[in-house]
Design a protein around this motif. Sequence first.
Motif, PDB file in Angstrom:
ATOM      1  N   GLY A   1       0.779  -1.230   0.000  1.00 40.31           N
ATOM      2  CA  GLY A   1       0.000   0.000   0.000  1.00 40.31           C
ATOM      3  C   GLY A   1       0.811   1.281   0.000  1.00 40.31           C
ATOM      4  O   GLY A   1       0.437   2.267   0.632  1.00 40.31           O
ATOM      5  N   ILE A   2       1.929   1.263  -0.718  1.00 34.59           N
ATOM      6  CA  ILE A   2       2.783   2.452  -0.830  1.00 34.59           C
ATOM      7  C   ILE A   2       2.968   2.750  -2.308  1.00 34.59           C
ATOM      8  O   ILE A   2       3.136   1.842  -3.119  1.00 34.59           O
ATOM      9  N   LYS A   3       2.947   4.033  -2.662  1.00 30.29           N
ATOM     10  CA  LYS A   3       3.189   4.419  -4.055  1.00 30.29           C
ATOM     11  C   LYS A   3       4.581   3.958  -4.465  1.00 30.29           C
ATOM     12  O   LYS A   3       5.504   3.935  -3.648  1.00 30.29           O
ATOM     13  N   GLU A   4       4.727   3.615  -5.740  1.00 31.53           N
ATOM     14  CA  GLU A   4       5.994   3.097  -6.248  1.00 31.53           C
ATOM     15  C   GLU A   4       7.142   4.066  -6.012  1.00 31.53           C
ATOM     16  O   GLU A   4       8.219   3.658  -5.566  1.00 31.53           O
ATOM     17  N   ASP A   5       6.939   5.349  -6.287  1.00 30.73           N
ATOM     18  CA  ASP A   5       8.023   6.310  -6.105  1.00 30.73           C
ATOM     19  C   ASP A   5       8.404   6.458  -4.633  1.00 30.73           C
ATOM     20  O   ASP A   5       9.578   6.613  -4.295  1.00 30.73           O
ATOM     21  N   GLU A   6       7.434   6.357  -3.735  1.00 32.19           N
ATOM     22  CA  GLU A   6       7.733   6.410  -2.302  1.00 32.19           C
ATOM     23  C   GLU A   6       8.513   5.174  -1.863  1.00 32.19           C
ATOM     24  O   GLU A   6       9.415   5.261  -1.031  1.00 32.19           O
ATOM     25  N   LEU A   7       8.153   4.041  -2.432  1.00 32.70           N
ATOM     26  CA  LEU A   7       8.848   2.792  -2.124  1.00 32.70           C
ATOM     27  C   LEU A   7      10.292   2.853  -2.607  1.00 32.70           C
ATOM     28  O   LEU A   7      11.219   2.450  -1.885  1.00 32.70           O
ATOM     29  N   VAL A   8      10.513   3.363  -3.783  1.00 35.14           N
ATOM     30  CA  VAL A   8      11.868   3.500  -4.319  1.00 35.14           C
ATOM     31  C   VAL A   8      12.684   4.443  -3.447  1.00 35.14           C
ATOM     32  O   VAL A   8      13.826   4.136  -3.076  1.00 35.14           O
ATOM     33  N   THR A   9      12.097   5.573  -3.086  1.00 40.28           N
ATOM     34  CA  THR A   9      12.796   6.546  -2.242  1.00 40.28           C
ATOM     35  C   THR A   9      13.151   5.937  -0.883  1.00 40.28           C
ATOM     36  O   THR A   9      14.283   6.064  -0.411  1.00 40.28           O
ATOM     37  N   ALA A  10      12.190   5.267  -0.274  1.00 39.90           N
ATOM     38  CA  ALA A  10      12.439   4.635   1.029  1.00 39.90           C
ATOM     39  C   ALA A  10      13.517   3.564   0.914  1.00 39.90           C
ATOM     40  O   ALA A  10      14.369   3.424   1.801  1.00 39.90           O
ATOM     41  N   SER A  11      13.484   2.823  -0.172  1.00 40.62           N
ATOM     42  CA  SER A  11      14.483   1.771  -0.389  1.00 40.62           C
ATOM     43  C   SER A  11      15.878   2.360  -0.565  1.00 40.62           C
ATOM     44  O   SER A  11      16.857   1.845  -0.002  1.00 40.62           O
ATOM     45  N   LEU A  12      15.970   3.427  -1.321  1.00 38.96           N
ATOM     46  CA  LEU A  12      17.263   4.090  -1.514  1.00 38.96           C
ATOM     47  C   LEU A  12      17.809   4.623  -0.196  1.00 38.96           C
ATOM     48  O   LEU A  12      18.994   4.474   0.105  1.00 38.96           O
TER      49      LEU A  12
ATOM     50  N   TYR B   1      19.063   1.722   1.864  1.00 32.71           N
ATOM     51  CA  TYR B   1      20.326   1.216   1.312  1.00 32.71           C
ATOM     52  C   TYR B   1      21.488   2.129   1.695  1.00 32.71           C
ATOM     53  O   TYR B   1      22.533   1.659   2.144  1.00 32.71           O
ATOM     54  N   ILE B   2      21.293   3.430   1.533  1.00 28.71           N
ATOM     55  CA  ILE B   2      22.350   4.384   1.864  1.00 28.71           C
ATOM     56  C   ILE B   2      22.680   4.321   3.353  1.00 28.71           C
ATOM     57  O   ILE B   2      23.851   4.300   3.735  1.00 28.71           O
ATOM     58  N   ARG B   3      21.644   4.248   4.212  1.00 28.54           N
ATOM     59  CA  ARG B   3      21.889   4.125   5.657  1.00 28.54           C
ATOM     60  C   ARG B   3      22.689   2.865   5.967  1.00 28.54           C
ATOM     61  O   ARG B   3      23.614   2.880   6.789  1.00 28.54           O
ATOM     62  N   SER B   4      22.351   1.783   5.311  1.00 28.17           N
ATOM     63  CA  SER B   4      23.056   0.521   5.513  1.00 28.17           C
ATOM     64  C   SER B   4      24.529   0.642   5.110  1.00 28.17           C
ATOM     65  O   SER B   4      25.427   0.215   5.846  1.00 28.17           O
ATOM     66  N   GLU B   5      24.774   1.219   3.958  1.00 30.67           N
ATOM     67  CA  GLU B   5      26.149   1.398   3.482  1.00 30.67           C
ATOM     68  C   GLU B   5      26.923   2.343   4.391  1.00 30.67           C
ATOM     69  O   GLU B   5      28.100   2.098   4.680  1.00 30.67           O
ATOM     70  N   LEU B   6      26.276   3.402   4.840  1.00 27.41           N
ATOM     71  CA  LEU B   6      26.929   4.326   5.773  1.00 27.41           C
ATOM     72  C   LEU B   6      27.333   3.595   7.050  1.00 27.41           C
ATOM     73  O   LEU B   6      28.441   3.790   7.564  1.00 27.41           O
ATOM     74  N   GLY B   7      26.461   2.753   7.538  1.00 31.99           N
ATOM     75  CA  GLY B   7      26.764   1.985   8.743  1.00 31.99           C
ATOM     76  C   GLY B   7      27.962   1.069   8.554  1.00 31.99           C
ATOM     77  O   GLY B   7      28.817   0.955   9.441  1.00 31.99           O
ATOM     78  N   LYS B   8      28.037   0.414   7.401  1.00 32.22           N
ATOM     79  CA  LYS B   8      29.162  -0.470   7.119  1.00 32.22           C
ATOM     80  C   LYS B   8      30.476   0.309   7.065  1.00 32.22           C
ATOM     81  O   LYS B   8      31.493  -0.131   7.623  1.00 32.22           O
ATOM     82  N   ILE B   9      30.446   1.438   6.394  1.00 33.88           N
ATOM     83  CA  ILE B   9      31.651   2.262   6.272  1.00 33.88           C
ATOM     84  C   ILE B   9      32.066   2.807   7.632  1.00 33.88           C
ATOM     85  O   ILE B   9      33.243   2.770   7.997  1.00 33.88           O
TER      86      ILE B   9
END
Length: 92
Positions: free
Chosen positions: A13-24, A27-35
């Motif tokens: 029940g989320i708009k596609e563009d909102e889902l893409v934004t949330a996913s990005l 992903y960025i938060r995850s990569e930041l955490g790893k670094i």
Amino acid sequence: MSSVLHKLSKEIGIKEDELVTASLRAYIRSELGKIEAQLHVFYHKYGINSIKDLEHAIEKGTVVESDVFEDLTRIDYLESQLIKLKKLKRNV
């Protein structure tokens, strides 16, 4: 790919563009955490807070550059990636 995105957005029940934004963002938060975790290991190893601190230790002669060159190079790369990802995060 877009059919999977479409199905998933309908399913949760989320708009596609909102889902893409949330996913990005996730992903960025995850990569930041790893670094940040990798940098923490280096910072702890040398008792520093940034590459500048390690460079200063080299200048003072506390640390021999040839002994830490690989780590210095890796820290430099990780810090540059961290900056890039933080900029991207602000724009997503």
